[in-house]
Design an enzyme around this catalytic site. Structure first.
Site, PDB file in Angstrom:
ATOM      1  N   HIS A   1      -9.344   1.250   5.149  1.00  0.00           N
ATOM      2  CA  HIS A   1      -8.130   1.445   5.789  1.00  0.00           C
ATOM      3  C   HIS A   1      -8.471   2.333   6.810  1.00  0.00           C
ATOM      4  O   HIS A   1      -9.158   3.289   6.927  1.00  0.00           O
ATOM      5  CB  HIS A   1      -6.932   1.993   4.453  1.00  0.00           C
ATOM      6  CG  HIS A   1      -5.617   1.893   5.340  1.00  0.00           C
ATOM      7  ND1 HIS A   1      -5.340   2.982   6.133  1.00  0.00           N
ATOM      8  CD2 HIS A   1      -4.691   0.943   4.986  1.00  0.00           C
ATOM      9  CE1 HIS A   1      -3.942   2.615   6.473  1.00  0.00           C
ATOM     10  NE2 HIS A   1      -3.731   1.501   5.915  1.00  0.00           N
TER      11      HIS A   1
ATOM     12  N   LYS B   1       0.192   4.414  -0.093  1.00  0.00           N
ATOM     13  CA  LYS B   1      -0.548   5.384   0.296  1.00  0.00           C
ATOM     14  C   LYS B   1      -0.365   6.425  -0.802  1.00  0.00           C
ATOM     15  O   LYS B   1      -0.354   6.551  -1.855  1.00  0.00           O
ATOM     16  CB  LYS B   1       0.067   5.734   1.791  1.00  0.00           C
ATOM     17  CG  LYS B   1      -0.185   4.546   2.636  1.00  0.00           C
ATOM     18  CD  LYS B   1       0.093   4.611   4.069  1.00  0.00           C
ATOM     19  CE  LYS B   1       0.178   3.360   4.596  1.00  0.00           C
ATOM     20  NZ  LYS B   1       0.142   3.329   6.167  1.00  0.00           N
TER      21      LYS B   1
ATOM     22  N   ASN C   1       0.770  -1.213   0.196  1.00  0.00           N
ATOM     23  CA  ASN C   1       0.032   0.051  -0.108  1.00  0.00           C
ATOM     24  C   ASN C   1       0.993   1.111   0.008  1.00  0.00           C
ATOM     25  O   ASN C   1       1.555   1.558   1.122  1.00  0.00           O
ATOM     26  CB  ASN C   1      -1.038  -0.174   1.186  1.00  0.00           C
ATOM     27  CG  ASN C   1      -1.828   1.169   1.383  1.00  0.00           C
ATOM     28  OD1 ASN C   1      -1.769   2.248   0.191  1.00  0.00           O
ATOM     29  ND2 ASN C   1      -2.268   1.413   2.378  1.00  0.00           N
TER      30      ASN C   1
ATOM     31  N   SER D   1       3.897  -1.862  10.285  1.00  0.00           N
ATOM     32  CA  SER D   1       5.205  -1.895  10.593  1.00  0.00           C
ATOM     33  C   SER D   1       5.918  -3.166  10.192  1.00  0.00           C
ATOM     34  O   SER D   1       6.783  -3.763  10.742  1.00  0.00           O
ATOM     35  CB  SER D   1       5.563  -1.626  12.044  1.00  0.00           C
ATOM     36  OG  SER D   1       5.303  -0.216  12.116  1.00  0.00           O
TER      37      SER D   1
ATOM     38  N   GLU E   1      -4.899  -4.942  10.615  1.00  0.00           N
ATOM     39  CA  GLU E   1      -3.812  -3.794  11.040  1.00  0.00           C
ATOM     40  C   GLU E   1      -4.251  -3.063  12.129  1.00  0.00           C
ATOM     41  O   GLU E   1      -5.049  -1.944  12.156  1.00  0.00           O
ATOM     42  CB  GLU E   1      -3.772  -2.692   9.730  1.00  0.00           C
ATOM     43  CG  GLU E   1      -3.615  -3.418   8.536  1.00  0.00           C
ATOM     44  CD  GLU E   1      -2.999  -2.314   7.275  1.00  0.00           C
ATOM     45  OE1 GLU E   1      -2.000  -2.426   7.106  1.00  0.00           O
ATOM     46  OE2 GLU E   1      -3.932  -1.314   7.075  1.00  0.00           O
TER      47      GLU E   1
ATOM     48  N   GLY F   1       2.794   2.238  10.562  1.00  0.00           N
ATOM     49  CA  GLY F   1       3.804   3.645  10.752  1.00  0.00           C
ATOM     50  C   GLY F   1       4.478   3.940  11.882  1.00  0.00           C
ATOM     51  O   GLY F   1       5.096   4.930  11.911  1.00  0.00           O
TER      52      GLY F   1
ATOM     53  N   GLU G   1      -6.673   4.728   8.100  1.00  0.00           N
ATOM     54  CA  GLU G   1      -6.385   6.364   7.618  1.00  0.00           C
ATOM     55  C   GLU G   1      -7.835   6.703   6.915  1.00  0.00           C
ATOM     56  O   GLU G   1      -8.127   7.884   6.852  1.00  0.00           O
ATOM     57  CB  GLU G   1      -5.328   6.294   6.647  1.00  0.00           C
ATOM     58  CG  GLU G   1      -3.946   6.174   7.617  1.00  0.00           C
ATOM     59  CD  GLU G   1      -2.809   5.723   6.611  1.00  0.00           C
ATOM     60  OE1 GLU G   1      -2.783   5.580   5.642  1.00  0.00           O
ATOM     61  OE2 GLU G   1      -1.982   5.127   7.568  1.00  0.00           O
TER      62      GLU G   1
END
Ligand code: 13P
Length: 256
Positions: A97, A14, A12, A218, A173, A179, A99
């Site tokens: 996702h 992003k 991904n 991560s 996730e 991240g 985010e």
């Protein structure tokens, strides 16, 4: 039962990925992974889908999108439809996702609508689920995941109930691991993956057995092997480490 699930590693990107990255990264990864016994998926931003699609044509790799509109067509400024993704060669799309959920306010119901739209169009949704640190620390991990899964299950009636999960993918996730460099331990991840599979098995045990559940948060070339060795971890959804050909290829290697 014999494990039948082929591993998948998805990158991904992003909001990264200019033409230079596509030209440099994709052919390198394609070459480095061509003899591996696993599947590779690139998930670039919309603006790079056509270029990546061209690069992976006639290779073993796939291309997918980071999100999709729940609407088929019309006055929805800024949105991209399933048909547009199909035209660009997308076989997969992320939905939900973290985010998208936390920064852009997508609710469980919004994510479920996107899941349904993708399925109905013949694009396999990769449903992202995961708890925040606060939810984990207050013991609410399973309830959070359950709500995220249930919202999708609630809309499956129009596509054959639990059969609508056939071919779809779930990505676990944990928000606190995205991240941050702080990955879930293999045991923590495996426990949640087993929980997800058990939840789906209550609807249909065959579909649960075949369901690919990816881990994201991560993942790098050092921790991928241990994560992917877990019984219910069927590959990874990789953020930062998917932007470097060597790292991403090494993670793919760990899955084969
Ligand atoms: P990182 O691998 O950068 O933690 O990102 C994970 C992720 O969000 C993939 O979708």
């Amino acid at each position: 039962m014999q494990q039948v699930r082929r591993k998948l590693v998805a990158g991904n990107w992003k909001m990264h990925g200019y033409p230079a990255l596509v030209a440099e990264l994709v052919p390198n990864v394609v070459a480095a992974t061509q003899n591996l016994n696993m599947d590779v998926l690139f998930i670039p931003p919309y603006t790079s889908l056509a270029a990546v699609s061209e690069q992976v044509k006639n290779t073993h790799c796939f291309v997918g999108a980071q999100s999709v509109s729940e609407y088929p067509e019309g006055a929805y400024t800024g949105e991209v439809s399933t048909r547009m993704l199909l035209d660009l060669g997308c076989k997969f799309t992320l939905v939900g996702h973290s985010e998208r959920r936390s920064i852009f306010g997508e609710s469980n119901a919004d994510v479920a609508a996107k899941f349904l739209a993708a399925k109905q169009a013949g694009i396999e949704p990769i449903l992202c689920v995961g708890e925040t640190l606060q939810q984990r620390e207050s013991g609410d991990t399973e309830q959070c995941i359950d709500r995220q899964l249930q919202a999708v299950v609630d809309v499956l009636d129009s596509i054959g109930g639990a059969d609508g999960l056939n071919g779809a993918i779930v990505a676990y996730e944990p928000v606190w691991a995205i991240g941050t460099g702080r990955t879930a331990s293999a045991e923590q991840a495996q426990a949640v993956h087993a929980f997800i599979r058990d939840e789906i098995a209550e609807l249909n045990s065959d579909i649960a057995e075949e369901l690919k559940i990816l881990y994201g948060g991560s993942v790098n070339e050092s921790n991928a092997g241990e994560l992917f060795a877990q019984k219910d971890i069927d590959g990874g959804l990789i953020g930062g480490s998917s932007l470097k050909a060597d790292s991403f290829s090494a993670i793919c290697q760990a899955a084969s």
